[in-house]
Design a protein around this motif. Structure first.
Motif, PDB file in Angstrom:
ATOM      1  N   ASP A 179       1.138  -7.933  -4.416  1.00  0.00           N
ATOM      2  CA  ASP A 179       0.977  -7.001  -5.524  1.00  0.00           C
ATOM      3  C   ASP A 179      -0.520  -6.779  -5.733  1.00  0.00           C
ATOM      4  O   ASP A 179      -1.339  -7.654  -5.426  1.00  0.00           O
ATOM      5  N   ALA A 180      -0.858  -5.608  -6.270  1.00  0.00           N
ATOM      6  CA  ALA A 180      -2.268  -5.306  -6.522  1.00  0.00           C
ATOM      7  C   ALA A 180      -2.768  -5.887  -7.832  1.00  0.00           C
ATOM      8  O   ALA A 180      -3.977  -5.919  -8.069  1.00  0.00           O
ATOM      9  N   GLU A 201      -1.937  -0.137   1.167  1.00  0.00           N
ATOM     10  CA  GLU A 201      -2.696   0.710   2.076  1.00  0.00           C
ATOM     11  C   GLU A 201      -3.785  -0.080   2.793  1.00  0.00           C
ATOM     12  O   GLU A 201      -4.112   0.201   3.954  1.00  0.00           O
ATOM     13  N   THR A 202      -4.376  -1.049   2.099  1.00  0.00           N
ATOM     14  CA  THR A 202      -5.436  -1.867   2.688  1.00  0.00           C
ATOM     15  C   THR A 202      -4.862  -2.981   3.542  1.00  0.00           C
ATOM     16  O   THR A 202      -5.286  -3.205   4.685  1.00  0.00           O
ATOM     17  N   TYR A 256      -1.622   6.026   9.720  1.00  0.00           N
ATOM     18  CA  TYR A 256      -0.829   5.571   8.576  1.00  0.00           C
ATOM     19  C   TYR A 256      -0.958   4.071   8.395  1.00  0.00           C
ATOM     20  O   TYR A 256      -1.028   3.336   9.389  1.00  0.00           O
ATOM     21  N   PRO A 257      -0.974   3.578   7.165  1.00  0.00           N
ATOM     22  CA  PRO A 257      -0.907   4.358   5.921  1.00  0.00           C
ATOM     23  C   PRO A 257      -2.231   5.067   5.644  1.00  0.00           C
ATOM     24  O   PRO A 257      -3.300   4.604   6.059  1.00  0.00           O
ATOM     25  N   GLN A 268      -1.633  -8.659   9.799  1.00  0.00           N
ATOM     26  CA  GLN A 268      -0.668  -8.074   8.874  1.00  0.00           C
ATOM     27  C   GLN A 268       0.099  -6.909   9.500  1.00  0.00           C
ATOM     28  O   GLN A 268       1.303  -6.788   9.298  1.00  0.00           O
ATOM     29  N   ARG A 269      -0.578  -6.081  10.255  1.00  0.00           N
ATOM     30  CA  ARG A 269       0.088  -4.903  10.817  1.00  0.00           C
ATOM     31  C   ARG A 269       1.075  -5.329  11.908  1.00  0.00           C
ATOM     32  O   ARG A 269       0.745  -6.096  12.801  1.00  0.00           O
TER      33      ARG A 269
END
Length: 236
Positions: A94-95, A123-124, A219-220, A131-132
């Protein structure tokens, strides 16, 4: 716990006790900060705990999986999932730092060693190292419209992984835009299952999107753009 048996789950006495402790921790923390709009015990049990566990419908989360909970808020669905599925490695994201700190403290208090929260924007984080395309599943609960979810979630998934999105009723226009957005970012909608929340009877939809190919590097898009300009969908 009321409603859980209707999901085909049987809680052990220790799990019931853990849910009671989670309820107490949530209500105590919510008195100090804005974690949830729900305050009544029955509402929290049904609309946070039981609702979180509805993502287990259909068997999409079976197995030892690495699962990202995108937009976890106060820890939903991650914390209830961790209590009933210790085989899942859950990464709530969560941000909002105060919410993630609550999730982390609660996981430690409840000795949930399979919960590893992170503070970040999707997005970051979706472009970050390690992570990707690093997750088997992404779960989301009432986070955003389906085209937005597709763009934010699918970059995290390995090919063959699944986005399991918990939503309320979904309009045909949103669903169609979501299908187009999923195709754009390397995915395909596999299942759309309307159902009602046990006991409460609220309308829900469980949507499953499979990652069928790599997500294009573009993307994102940068922070805030997916929400302001959802792919293939005009909100006004």
């Amino acid at each position: 716990m009321e409603g859980v048996s209707q999901l085909g789950l049987e809680l052990e006495p220790g799990q019931v006790e853990q849910f009671a402790r989670l309820l107490a921790l949530l209500r105590e923390a919510s008195a100090q900060m804005n974690l949830t709009a729900l305050h009544d015990e029955r509402d929290i049990v049904l609309k946070h705990f039981v609702d979180s566990l509805t993502c287990l419908r259909g068997g999409w989360l079976e197995g030892e999986l690495r699962v990202l909970d995108l937009g976890t808020g106060a820890g939903f669905p991650a914390l209830p999932l961790a209590l009933v599925r210790p085989d899942l490695q859950l990464i709530p994201v969560d941000a909002t730092r105060k919410k993630v700190e609550f999730v982390g403290r609660t996981a430690q208090t409840l000795k949930l060693e399979n919960v590893h929260p992170l503070v970040s924007r999707a997005e970051t984080l979706g472009r970050g190292p390690g992570q990707r395309e690093a997750y088997d599943r992404v779960v989301t609960r009432a986070v955003a419209a389906l085209p937005i979810l597709a763009e934010l979630a699918l970059p995290f998934l390995r090919v063959g992984g699944l986005l399991v999105a918990q939503k309320g009723p979904i309009a045909p226009e949103e669903l169609e835009a979501g299908k187009l957005a999923a195709a754009e970012v390397g995915g395909e909608v596999r299942s759309v299952e309307p159902f009602t929340l046990p006991v409460a009877g609220d309308a829900r939809t469980l949507i499953v999107v499979e990652k069928t190919g790599p997500t294009p590097d573009r993307y994102p898009r940068r922070e805030g753009v997916p929400n302001r300009k959802p792919l293939f969908w005009r909100t006004t």
